[in-house]
Design an enzyme around this catalytic site. Structure first.
Site, PDB file in Angstrom:
ATOM      1  N   CYS A  64      13.906  11.439   6.327  1.00 25.55           N
ATOM      2  CA  CYS A  64      13.857  11.152   7.764  1.00 25.55           C
ATOM      3  C   CYS A  64      15.219  11.326   8.430  1.00 25.55           C
ATOM      4  O   CYS A  64      15.297  11.552   9.630  1.00 25.55           O
ATOM      5  CB  CYS A  64      13.338   9.736   7.985  1.00 25.55           C
ATOM      6  SG  CYS A  64      14.308   8.509   7.075  1.00 25.55           S
ATOM      7  N   GLU A 101       9.792   1.856  10.687  1.00 23.48           N
ATOM      8  CA  GLU A 101      10.814   2.889  10.416  1.00 23.48           C
ATOM      9  C   GLU A 101      10.085   4.217  10.500  1.00 23.48           C
ATOM     10  O   GLU A 101       9.278   4.541   9.630  1.00 23.48           O
ATOM     11  CB  GLU A 101      11.418   2.700   9.013  1.00 23.48           C
ATOM     12  CG  GLU A 101      12.023   1.336   8.740  1.00 23.48           C
ATOM     13  CD  GLU A 101      13.382   1.143   9.417  1.00 23.48           C
ATOM     14  OE1 GLU A 101      13.859   2.062  10.110  1.00 23.48           O
ATOM     15  OE2 GLU A 101      13.960   0.045   9.262  1.00 23.48           O
ATOM     16  N   LYS A 157       0.882  -1.183   0.000  1.00 23.98           N
ATOM     17  CA  LYS A 157       0.000   0.000   0.000  1.00 23.98           C
ATOM     18  C   LYS A 157       0.916   1.228   0.000  1.00 23.98           C
ATOM     19  O   LYS A 157       1.406   1.660   1.037  1.00 23.98           O
ATOM     20  CB  LYS A 157      -0.878  -0.031   1.269  1.00 23.98           C
ATOM     21  CG  LYS A 157      -2.214   0.656   1.162  1.00 23.98           C
ATOM     22  CD  LYS A 157      -2.190   2.139   0.900  1.00 23.98           C
ATOM     23  CE  LYS A 157      -1.808   2.986   2.090  1.00 23.98           C
ATOM     24  NZ  LYS A 157      -1.556   4.414   1.687  1.00 23.98           N
ATOM     25  N   GLY A 181       6.939   5.410   7.932  1.00 21.82           N
ATOM     26  CA  GLY A 181       6.066   6.581   7.963  1.00 21.82           C
ATOM     27  C   GLY A 181       6.232   7.326   9.268  1.00 21.82           C
ATOM     28  O   GLY A 181       7.243   7.170   9.969  1.00 21.82           O
ATOM     29  N   THR A 231       1.468   7.450  13.216  1.00 20.09           N
ATOM     30  CA  THR A 231       0.861   6.367  12.421  1.00 20.09           C
ATOM     31  C   THR A 231       1.454   5.029  12.839  1.00 20.09           C
ATOM     32  O   THR A 231       0.738   4.021  12.945  1.00 20.09           O
ATOM     33  CB  THR A 231       1.103   6.584  10.910  1.00 20.09           C
ATOM     34  OG1 THR A 231       0.906   7.939  10.594  1.00 20.09           O
ATOM     35  CG2 THR A 231       0.190   5.725  10.075  1.00 20.09           C
ATOM     36  N   GLU A 238       9.418  16.819  15.141  1.00 23.04           N
ATOM     37  CA  GLU A 238       9.786  16.627  13.740  1.00 23.04           C
ATOM     38  C   GLU A 238       8.955  17.555  12.860  1.00 23.04           C
ATOM     39  O   GLU A 238       7.724  17.502  12.880  1.00 23.04           O
ATOM     40  CB  GLU A 238       9.541  15.171  13.309  1.00 23.04           C
ATOM     41  CG  GLU A 238      10.060  14.912  11.905  1.00 23.04           C
ATOM     42  CD  GLU A 238       9.688  13.539  11.344  1.00 23.04           C
ATOM     43  OE1 GLU A 238       8.521  13.132  11.488  1.00 23.04           O
ATOM     44  OE2 GLU A 238      10.565  12.894  10.750  1.00 23.04           O
TER      45      GLU A 238
HETATM   46  P1  NAD Z   1       2.344   8.734   7.296  1.00 19.80           P
HETATM   47  O1  NAD Z   1       2.567   8.034   8.580  1.00 19.80           O
HETATM   48  O2  NAD Z   1       1.317   9.794   7.244  1.00 19.80           O
HETATM   49  O3  NAD Z   1       1.966   7.703   6.128  1.00 19.80           O
HETATM   50  C1  NAD Z   1       2.795   6.616   5.797  1.00 19.80           C
HETATM   51  C2  NAD Z   1       1.951   5.547   5.132  1.00 19.80           C
HETATM   52  O4  NAD Z   1       1.058   5.015   6.099  1.00 19.80           O
HETATM   53  C3  NAD Z   1       1.090   6.034   3.975  1.00 19.80           C
HETATM   54  O5  NAD Z   1       1.061   5.045   2.974  1.00 19.80           O
HETATM   55  C4  NAD Z   1      -0.282   6.174   4.622  1.00 19.80           C
HETATM   56  O6  NAD Z   1      -1.354   6.074   3.714  1.00 19.80           O
HETATM   57  C5  NAD Z   1      -0.269   5.003   5.586  1.00 19.80           C
HETATM   58  N1  NAD Z   1      -1.183   5.109   6.730  1.00 19.80           N
HETATM   59  C6  NAD Z   1      -1.698   6.223   7.293  1.00 19.80           C
HETATM   60  N2  NAD Z   1      -2.497   5.895   8.333  1.00 19.80           N
HETATM   61  C7  NAD Z   1      -2.475   4.539   8.430  1.00 19.80           C
HETATM   62  C8  NAD Z   1      -3.084   3.601   9.306  1.00 19.80           C
HETATM   63  N3  NAD Z   1      -3.878   3.985  10.309  1.00 19.80           N
HETATM   64  N4  NAD Z   1      -2.835   2.295   9.123  1.00 19.80           N
HETATM   65  C9  NAD Z   1      -2.009   1.878   8.135  1.00 19.80           C
HETATM   66  N5  NAD Z   1      -1.414   2.732   7.262  1.00 19.80           N
HETATM   67  C10 NAD Z   1      -1.641   4.045   7.412  1.00 19.80           C
HETATM   68  O7  NAD Z   1       3.782   9.298   6.874  1.00 19.80           O
HETATM   69  P2  NAD Z   1       4.120  10.211   5.648  1.00 19.80           P
HETATM   70  O8  NAD Z   1       3.618  11.586   5.920  1.00 19.80           O
HETATM   71  O9  NAD Z   1       3.713   9.517   4.403  1.00 19.80           O
HETATM   72  O10 NAD Z   1       5.722  10.200   5.707  1.00 19.80           O
HETATM   73  C11 NAD Z   1       6.470  11.078   6.474  1.00 19.80           C
HETATM   74  C12 NAD Z   1       6.965  10.410   7.739  1.00 19.80           C
HETATM   75  O11 NAD Z   1       7.689   9.228   7.401  1.00 19.80           O
HETATM   76  C13 NAD Z   1       7.953  11.271   8.512  1.00 19.80           C
HETATM   77  O12 NAD Z   1       7.648  11.195   9.881  1.00 19.80           O
HETATM   78  C14 NAD Z   1       9.290  10.635   8.221  1.00 19.80           C
HETATM   79  O13 NAD Z   1      10.272  10.854   9.225  1.00 19.80           O
HETATM   80  C15 NAD Z   1       8.916   9.193   8.112  1.00 19.80           C
HETATM   81  N6  NAD Z   1       9.922   8.422   7.370  1.00 19.80           N
HETATM   82  C16 NAD Z   1      10.709   7.566   8.055  1.00 19.80           C
HETATM   83  C17 NAD Z   1      11.699   6.852   7.383  1.00 19.80           C
HETATM   84  C18 NAD Z   1      12.606   5.899   8.118  1.00 19.80           C
HETATM   85  O14 NAD Z   1      13.273   5.102   7.460  1.00 19.80           O
HETATM   86  N7  NAD Z   1      12.656   5.939   9.438  1.00 19.80           N
HETATM   87  C19 NAD Z   1      11.856   7.014   5.995  1.00 19.80           C
HETATM   88  C20 NAD Z   1      11.004   7.892   5.338  1.00 19.80           C
HETATM   89  C21 NAD Z   1      10.037   8.597   6.022  1.00 19.80           C
END
Ligand code: NAD
Length: 486
Positions: A286, A252, A177, A230, A234, A389
């Site tokens: 990130c 992650e 997804k 993400g 979340t 963040e």
């Molecule tokens: P997000 O948490 O909003 O979304 C990530 C994914 O989760 C999307 O596909 C979203 O549709 C899905 N999602 C949302 N709610 C959900 C739920 N309740 N159940 C299951 N899936 C759900 O994050 P974002 O805004 O897309 O990305 C930014 C964040 O990601 C930042 O906090 C960043 O630091 C983090 N990030 C971390 C890494 C790492 O390797 N640690 C890498 C890239 C990004």
């Protein structure tokens, strides 16, 4: 964009491109211009159920292939992506607003490299045998089952391929997804899988938002493993949903990484890398260093040089090869970042550059989502903007007087993903790195990646590790067979 060149995507389930059952759609916008560029299925539980059924049906066939055969499939996928490398870069730049040079050099290149890396890495994975005086133990790495993979928007195909490659290699079948904000290259990956004839059901993509499509995937009783990248909030929901079924889980999550500039750092030669560590992908990585801790004896000199370099970056047309920084992912994200800049002002921060729309911004981008790179001085290290963040082109600056104080500030937040240390004394830098509560620390470099090393965070930045053998371990079940000697 006119109705005729609007991109319409479908889910990819059991080897067929198909619309969601409910026939609802999500609009997808160009971050650079604000134009509508695509629509994707707003999938729900029924579509996730179909994809999990397809993955379940395909599991026996896929998992019974030898690991060499599956590694061969990974090479074929890499070759398929390679033949469309420029298209990947163009789609990624369009969908995220990032500069085309970054999309080519990082996103497209790493997405292909991820498949090649895991296909080759498994060849170095030696059979583990543990001899006893009267028995032999042999460790098998069996597939886990159905892998649910959920990814964010900042590095769309790069992060998706980082999960898909080891998941398939170890014999799992996949339901992915991708972020609803950046679906284009996930669809391209499905097209490649289809073109090269990956067996139906082995790889499935369900588009949609987190609540309607992501949540049913994380709680689905037949999904055995969840790998999620993400935001931390979340991740907490994902962990709750996955825990009742005892799914294998990798998270992650977010970061608030410190960049530590010691008194002896060569700030002139290292400045381009320090600026890159702060603002790559508009600070939407990130691992970006969003807090710069600077030794007090070189504070003024560093700040002047840093702000000078930042204001000279070219912010604008993502399709221009010379552009350093592009747009932010969405209007909502831009507004969130602007609200943090407002909080910084209220907390006594001084905006040294940026703070709003880039100056002299071309009119073709006036409806896009933009903020100029922003440097904020004068905030306490425990202020809101230095602790939370922001995930955008915003950096806060803080002086320190000795290594102990730098460690104290670096470890002050709830996050623990990454960090970097800049110093002429590599040994001192390496020792200092051990005291930072983060999953990864770079000394005199940043985002210098060897795909064999563990990747992941501590504290609120995540659970578990991926990369090299850690991915092999996570995407499989290690099983011991003990044979007593006759
Ligand atoms: P997000 O948490 O909003 O979304 C990530 C994914 O989760 C999307 O596909 C979203 O549709 C899905 N999602 C949302 N709610 C959900 C739920 N309740 N159940 C299951 N899936 C759900 O994050 P974002 O805004 O897309 O990305 C930014 C964040 O990601 C930042 O906090 C960043 O630091 C983090 N990030 C971390 C890494 C790492 O390797 N640690 C890498 C890239 C990004």
């Amino acid at each position: 964009m006119t109705e005729s060149n609007l991109i319409t995507l479908n889910n990819y389930i059991e080897g067929k491109f198909q619309n969601s059952k409910c026939n609802h759609w999500i609009d997808n916008y160009s971050p650079a211009t604000g134009d509508l560029i695509a629509r994707i299925p707003c999938s729900s539980t029924e579509d996730i159920d179909d994809a999990v059924t397809a993955a379940t049906n395909a599991f026996n066939g896929w998992s019974s292939l030898s690991i060499e055969e599956r590694a061969d499939w990974l090479i074929r996928i890499a070759d398929g992506l390679e033949s469309r490398k420029e298209e990947i870069a163009q789609l990624e730049s369009l969908d995220t607003g990032k500069p085309i040079s970054l999309a080519r050099g990082v996103d497209a290149a790493r997405s292909i490299a991820n498949f090649r890396f895991f296909a080759n890495h498994i060849l170095d994975h030696e059979q583990q045998i543990f001899e006893m005086s009267d028995a032999t133990n042999r460790v098998l790495y069996k597939p886990v089952g159905i892998a649910g993979l959920i990814t964010p928007w900042n590095l769309p195909l790069y992060l998706l391929s980082w999960k898909v490659a080891p998941a398939l290699l170890m014999g799992n079948t996949v339901v992915a997804k991708p972020s609803e904000l950046t679906p284009l290259t996930a669809n391209l990956l499905a097209e490649v899988m289809d073109e090269i004839g990956v067996p139906p059901g082995v790889f499935n993509i369900v588009h949609g938002n987190g609540i309607d499509a992501g949540a049913p995937l994380t709680s689905h009783p037949k999904v055995n493993l969840i790998s999620f990248t993400g935001g931390t909030a979340t991740g907490r929901e994902v962990a709750k949903a996955a825990s009742s079924g005892f799914k294998k889980l990798s998270l992650e999550l977010g970061g608030k990484n410190a960049t530590i500039i010691r008194h002896d750092a060569d700030i002139i030669s290292k400045m381009p890398e320090i600026v890159r560590a702060s603002f790559m992908n508009q600070g939407q990585v990130c691992l970006c260093g969003s807090r710069i801790l600077i030794h007090e004896t070189i504070y003024d000199e560093f700040v002047e040089s840093f702000v000078n370099t930042v204001t000279n970056m070219s912010v604008g047309d993502p399709s221009d090869e010379a552009t350093d920084l592009g747009a932010l992912i969405s209007a909502a994200h831009r507004d969130k970042i602007l609200s943090y800049i407002q909080i910084a002002k209220e907390e006594g921060g001084v905006i040294l550059c940026g703070g709003g729309m880039p100056l002299n911004h071309p009119t073709q981008f006036k409806d896009g989502f933009w903020i100029a790179p922003t440097v904020i001085d004068g905030l306490k290290p425990d202020s809101i903007c230095a602790m939370e963040e922001i995930f955008g082109p915003v950096v806060t600056l803080h002086p320190f007087s000795n290594d102990d104080e730098a460690v104290e500030i670096a470890n002050m937040t709830d996050y623990g993903l990454a960090g970097s240390i800049w110093t002429a004394d590599s040994d001192a830098g390496s020792e200092l790195a051990e005291r930072i509560d983060s999953g990864m620390v770079w000394v005199n470099c940043w985002l210098h990646r060897d795909l064999r090393v563990p990747f992941g965070g501590v504290k609120n930045s995540g659970v578990g590790r991926e990369g090299g053998d850690w991915s092999i371990g996570f995407f499989s079940e290690a099983v011991n067979i003990c044979v007593k000697h006759n």
